[in-house]
Design an enzyme around this catalytic site. Structure first.
Site, PDB file in Angstrom:
ATOM      1  N   GLY A 172       0.071   4.246   5.945  1.00 47.03           N
ATOM      2  CA  GLY A 172      -0.358   4.315   4.367  1.00 47.03           C
ATOM      3  C   GLY A 172      -1.420   5.052   4.060  1.00 47.03           C
ATOM      4  O   GLY A 172      -1.896   4.939   3.027  1.00 47.03           O
ATOM      5  N   VAL A 205       0.885  -1.286   0.185  1.00 48.96           N
ATOM      6  CA  VAL A 205       0.058  -0.087  -0.114  1.00 48.96           C
ATOM      7  C   VAL A 205       0.656   1.170  -0.084  1.00 48.96           C
ATOM      8  O   VAL A 205       2.055   1.197   0.207  1.00 48.96           O
ATOM      9  CB  VAL A 205      -0.963  -0.149   1.191  1.00 48.96           C
ATOM     10  N   CYS A 206       0.328   2.459  -0.245  1.00 44.32           N
ATOM     11  CA  CYS A 206       0.937   3.709  -0.091  1.00 44.32           C
ATOM     12  C   CYS A 206       1.742   3.807   1.135  1.00 44.32           C
ATOM     13  O   CYS A 206       1.295   3.180   2.184  1.00 44.32           O
ATOM     14  CB  CYS A 206      -0.135   4.963   0.055  1.00 44.32           C
ATOM     15  N   PRO A 207       2.868   4.199   1.122  1.00 45.13           N
ATOM     16  CA  PRO A 207       3.823   4.677  -0.068  1.00 45.13           C
ATOM     17  C   PRO A 207       4.532   3.861  -0.558  1.00 45.13           C
ATOM     18  O   PRO A 207       5.443   4.147  -1.528  1.00 45.13           O
ATOM     19  CB  PRO A 207       4.143   6.154   0.659  1.00 45.13           C
TER      20      PRO A 207
END
Lengths: 83, 479, 63
Positions: free
Chosen positions: B123, A21-23
């Site tokens: 995230g 997932v991000c980042p």
């Protein structure tokens, strides 16, 4: 699935950050592209939709054209050329 | 981009929308008051659609700027904030805004810092994790769980933690009049709220100019123009100068053969703003929807003659978990974190944890059954709206968290849980909504959050560098 | 697929529109201005409860 980076052939690399997932996807893409030589191609596989927008913007900004974008069932495959 | 969308997605879309429609119509048939909860539901649904469509992640704004130099989300947030500010100033000038500014002091900056670090680790921030949960992302679901549990536990920390309360807070907290069911002297957060935060001044940009928030001039000139428009223009100018100007100059020189002048840079500035259409469009609709929600909720309050949903719930016979003063959490606008604390608070209460003796649950927000908690309706619908959008665009995918990501999710969620309780809100409740309404504490939280994003990115850079080195060591990668 | 997304948007707009139908008349009733005392519609609350709410908002501990 853990991060996987491999060399497909000369000047052609594959980075698979599926599951991240991000980042993570954008960070790994940036770092990988930084390590590659100008003219090399990177095939990037990821499945985090939010990263798609950031990666596109990042490549434009850094002058690394995205040659091809594919998406199916939540999986994205970008072909990026190092500028 | 070629996208193949499976037929089953269409069915799921209809199932989700049908479910929400059925809830709205069914409850309305039972009693008219339920429309109040449905209002939260449908605005939540719209937020979810907008967030997923625009990949509108507040966390990524400064994180992606610092990590990979992408300014699109800073732009998106500024567009949304400005539009929201215009619509909410319109509502505020009627004298019926649901917004109430928060006390301002350095606590907002510290809270923002903690929250900012957490959102990079996790995230995504509180709202981002909701929409990503709608994309089928298991990591985001863990983040939501972690934020919820941390908040719910943090607000009830007493015992040994009372030793960490400064004497002045404890003394000041005791002077606040509370019913006997609320034990102000037991609990760190209780004494932080009653003994410190409530004593801080409430400042809006309109008040700084000596105007009223509820006057047309105060709302538009003070809160929207001075409080949002000018800072947004300046912030974007800084972002352009530091992150976008170089690329624009290179491209400009390549095509025009000379250096760009000031007028060209203004054009470059504008190009940066419109470069991510998706984000800008999402920001536009979000801003409008947020203002509309304030309008609709306030209209419904007037219609039913109430100031808080707690009264409606009591009239409907749901009196469990209502706070000591008869209220439940009912912000009247987009909010994310408190309802997450509430559902875990409700579960904890059912398991025998007495958490109604603290200010947060017992005096202010209550712990109503999540099934009839207006703000929970908003969050569940937000996840649903995001799922609908993701399914429609073929981006939905179930993703189980790996051990590595689960660790970051739980850690980041815990940081955000603590940060949001200290700030009394997250990127949405403490930054976006407050900033748009001219509340000075919104920008303070933002300042801390930017600092937190910077620190978080530094840590993540180090961590990913290490992971990459490991991965590349196995490989004959001679770079 | 695009068709069903339009349907979704239409349904969402229909619900919000219905709620606007509820929200607009009270606003027109009190007028766009600071006419708080005009609010007598619906089941008005006893004064002491209204006072408590004022207190809630002054503290504004949460939102």
């Amino acid at each position: 699935m853990p991060l996987s980076f491999s060399k497909v052939s000369d000047g052609h690399y594959l980075l698979d950050v599926t599951g991240y997932v991000c980042p993570h996807p954008q960070l790994y893409t940036k770092k990988t592209l930084e390590k590659m030589h100008s003219g090399d191609e990177l095939e990037l596989v990821f499945d985090n939709p939010s990263s798609a927008e950031s990666i596109s913007a990042m490549c434009t900004r850094e002058g690394n054209p995205i040659l091809d974008k594919q998406a199916q069932e939540g999986k994205f495959i970008f072909k990026i050329k190092k500028g | 981009m070629e996208i193949a969308i499976p037929q089953k997605n269409r069915i799921w879309v209809l199932v989700i929308v049908g479910f929400f429609a059925l809830i709205s119509i069914g409850t309305y048939a039972i009693h008219e008051y339920y429309i109040y909860l449905s209002a939260y539901l449908w605005f939540g649904f719209i937020y979810g659609m907008c967030l997923q469509y625009g990949r509108f992640c507040f966390a990524s704004a400064f994180r992606d700027l610092f990590a990979v130099g992408v300014p699109r989300m800073v732009v998106g947030i500024m567009i949304a904030t400005l539009l929201f500010s215009i619509t909410s100033s319109l509502v505020a000038s009627t004298g019926w805004s649901t917004f109430h500014a928060a006390p301002w002091s350095v606590h907002a900056i510290i809270a923002g810092l903690i929250f900012g670090i957490g959102m990079v680790f996790a995230g995504g921030c509180a709202s981002g994790s909701l929409y990503k949960a709608g994309e089928g992302n298991g990591v985001s679901m863990l983040v939501i769980l972690s934020i919820s549990v941390t908040q719910s536990s943090f607000v009830d920390l007493g015992g040994w933690f009372n030793n960490l309360v400064p004497k002045s807070w404890a003394e000041s907290a005791l002077t606040k009049s509370m019913p006997s069911s609320i034990k102000v002297s037991d609990g760190w957060v209780d004494q932080y709220l009653a003994g410190y935060v409530w004593d801080q001044p409430v400042i809006t940009f309109a008040k700084l100019l000596g105007l009223e928030d509820t006057s047309l001039v105060g709302a538009f000139v003070g809160n929207t123009f001075l409080g949002v428009f000018l800072p947004a223009i300046c912030l974007l100018a800084i972002v352009y100068t530091l992150w976008s100007r170089q690329r624009f100059t290179l491209d400009f020189e390549a095509s025009e053969g000379h250096k760009p002048g000031l007028a060209d840079h203004v054009r470059g500035y504008w190009e940066m703003i419109v470069s991510s259409k998706r984000t800008a469009i999402a920001g536009l609709f979000l801003g409008i929807a947020c203002g509309l929600q304030m309008f609709v909720i306030e209209g419904l309050r007037m219609k039913f003659g109430v100031k808080n949903a707690g009264t409606l719930l009591q009239r409907l016979g749901h009196d469990f978990g209502i706070s000591a003063k008869g209220t439940v959490f009912d912000p009247g606008y987009w909010y994310v974190t408190t309802q997450e604390a509430q559902w875990v608070g409700w579960v904890a209460q059912k398991l025998g944890w007495n958490n109604m003796d603290n200010i947060y649950f017992g005096w202010v927000n209550g712990i109503p059954n999540p099934a009839i908690n207006p703000a929970d309706w908003m969050s569940v619908a937000l996840i649903g709206g995001a799922a609908v959008m993701a399914l429609s665009n073929g981006e939905f995918k179930w993703k189980a968290p790996t051990k590595e990501l689960a660790f970051w999710a739980l850690l980041g969620g815990a940081f955000m849980g603590i940060g949001s309780r200290l700030a009394l809100g997250c990127n949405v409740g403490a930054f976006f909504v407050r900033t748009a309404n001219g509340d000075v504490s919104g920008w303070s939280f933002g300042l801390g959050m930017v600092g937190g994003a910077y620190v978080g990115v530094k840590i993540f850079n180090w961590y990913t560098e290490r992971q990459m080195a490991k991965e590349m060591a196995n490989l004959d990668f001679d770079l | 697929m695009k068709n069903s997304l339009w349907l979704v948007k239409l349904i969402a707009i229909a619900f919000v529109g219905f709620m606007m139908g509820y929200a607009v008349p009270p606003f027109l009733e009190v007028g766009f201005g600071d006419n708080v005392e005009l609010l007598e519609e619906g089941e008005a609350l006893p004064d002491d409860i209204m006072k408590q709410y004022e207190h809630l908002y002054q503290d504004d501990e949460d939102d």
